[in-house]
Motif scaffolding. Structure first.
Motif, PDB file in Angstrom:
ATOM      1  N   THR A 160       0.829  -1.201   0.000  1.00  0.00           N
ATOM      2  CA  THR A 160       0.000   0.000   0.000  1.00  0.00           C
ATOM      3  C   THR A 160       0.861   1.249   0.000  1.00  0.00           C
ATOM      4  OG1 THR A 160      -0.146   0.353   2.410  1.00  0.00           O
ATOM      5  CG2 THR A 160      -1.615  -1.313   1.450  1.00  0.00           C
ATOM      6  N   PRO A 207      -6.379   2.534  -3.971  1.00  0.00           N
ATOM      7  CA  PRO A 207      -7.408   3.223  -3.176  1.00  0.00           C
ATOM      8  C   PRO A 207      -8.145   4.303  -3.947  1.00  0.00           C
ATOM      9  CG  PRO A 207      -5.218   3.981  -2.574  1.00  0.00           C
ATOM     10  CD  PRO A 207      -5.018   2.799  -3.480  1.00  0.00           C
ATOM     11  N   LEU A 261      -7.047  -1.885  -1.040  1.00  0.00           N
ATOM     12  CA  LEU A 261      -5.782  -1.517  -0.391  1.00  0.00           C
ATOM     13  C   LEU A 261      -4.713  -1.056  -1.378  1.00  0.00           C
ATOM     14  CD1 LEU A 261      -5.365  -4.236   2.390  1.00  0.00           C
ATOM     15  CD2 LEU A 261      -6.418  -1.975   2.545  1.00  0.00           C
ATOM     16  N   TYR A 292     -10.303   1.998   4.268  1.00  0.00           N
ATOM     17  CA  TYR A 292     -10.277   1.981   2.808  1.00  0.00           C
ATOM     18  C   TYR A 292     -11.658   1.540   2.308  1.00  0.00           C
ATOM     19  CZ  TYR A 292      -5.090   1.808   2.935  1.00  0.00           C
ATOM     20  OH  TYR A 292      -3.757   2.052   3.139  1.00  0.00           O
ATOM     21  N   LEU A 338      -8.601   8.382  -0.006  1.00  0.00           N
ATOM     22  CA  LEU A 338      -8.465   7.278   0.945  1.00  0.00           C
ATOM     23  C   LEU A 338      -7.029   6.795   1.009  1.00  0.00           C
ATOM     24  CD1 LEU A 338     -11.678   5.195   0.110  1.00  0.00           C
ATOM     25  CD2 LEU A 338     -11.352   6.908   1.904  1.00  0.00           C
ATOM     26  N   PRO A 339      -6.624   6.249   2.172  1.00  0.00           N
ATOM     27  CA  PRO A 339      -7.418   5.944   3.359  1.00  0.00           C
ATOM     28  C   PRO A 339      -7.655   7.186   4.217  1.00  0.00           C
ATOM     29  CG  PRO A 339      -5.143   5.357   3.767  1.00  0.00           C
ATOM     30  CD  PRO A 339      -5.217   5.802   2.333  1.00  0.00           C
TER      31      PRO A 339
END
Length: 209
Positions: free
Chosen positions: A98, A154, A151, A169, A158-159
């Motif tokens: 991520t 996104p 993840l 998320y 986000l997140p």
């Protein structure tokens, strides 16, 4: 398993999330040698790999990914990953690269977090996602595909901070024929920012966190 970040790095991330700043984009890396049951955005991953979300999990829009569930595909996360859960709750069943948190893992877990929590609390919810769609996939095939996209690709913005050291998320979910689950056409994924573990993932009718 990736080494833990320094406290200053985690504090900095918490500050960014609390400030509501946009965290966009995603990291594309090769699957690390020796990793088992890794869901990756790596271009070398193939749909035939039972540990991979396949091409469907990597289709993107301009503002983030759309989790596309192939109605025919591999059984996720694979027998070897789930067999490890019989003896070790900390065993990893999936791993994700991520942009905001680096390497995030989903462990076999407990009733409070990870795969076991999702299995106990949300199997019926994910089965509802599949209901009415002709498919050979199981509930966790849909779940892993959706989590992977949420993840690694996104949505814009986000997140976001979910409180108590957690981040949230979300992503839209569709099938490979273009249809959407009804009424819950999205997935929400909650991750611990301090341990980099997936806590839960469930279908929702909300498009964001």
């Amino acid at each position: 398993m990736a080494s833990k970040r320094s406290r200053s790095t985690l504090t900095g991330l918490a500050a960014v999330l609390a400030a509501g700043l946009v965290i966009g984009g995603f990291v594309v890396t090769d699957v690390r040698e020796g990793d088992d049951a890794v869901l990756s955005a790596a271009p070398s991953a193939t749909a035939g790999d039972p540990a991979d979300g396949g091409d469907a999990a990597r289709r993107t829009g301009s503002d983030g990914g759309v989790a596309v569930i192939d109605r025919v595909g591999p059984d996720l996360p694979g027998r070897r990953a789930l067999t490890a859960c019989e003896t070790d709750s900390r065993a990893r069943v999936a791993s994700y690269d991520t942009a905001a948190l680096g390497r995030v893992v989903m462990e076999c877990g407990t009733s409070a977090q990870g795969y076991e929590h999702i299995r106990v609390r949300h199997t019926a919810d994910w089965e509802d996602v599949l209901r009415g769609h002709t498919t050979s996939r199981d509930w966790d095939d849909a779940m892993f595909t959706a989590v992977h996209t949420a993840l690694t690709e996104p949505q814009k913005g986000l997140p976001v901070d979910a409180g108590d050291g957690k981040v949230c998320y979300a992503a839209p979910v569709r099938f490979d024929d273009g249809s959407a689950p009804s009424p819950d056409g999205f997935v929400k994924v909650i991750v611990s920012a301090t341990t980099e573990r997936v806590i839960t993932a469930y279908p929702t009718d909300e498009s964001d966190c």
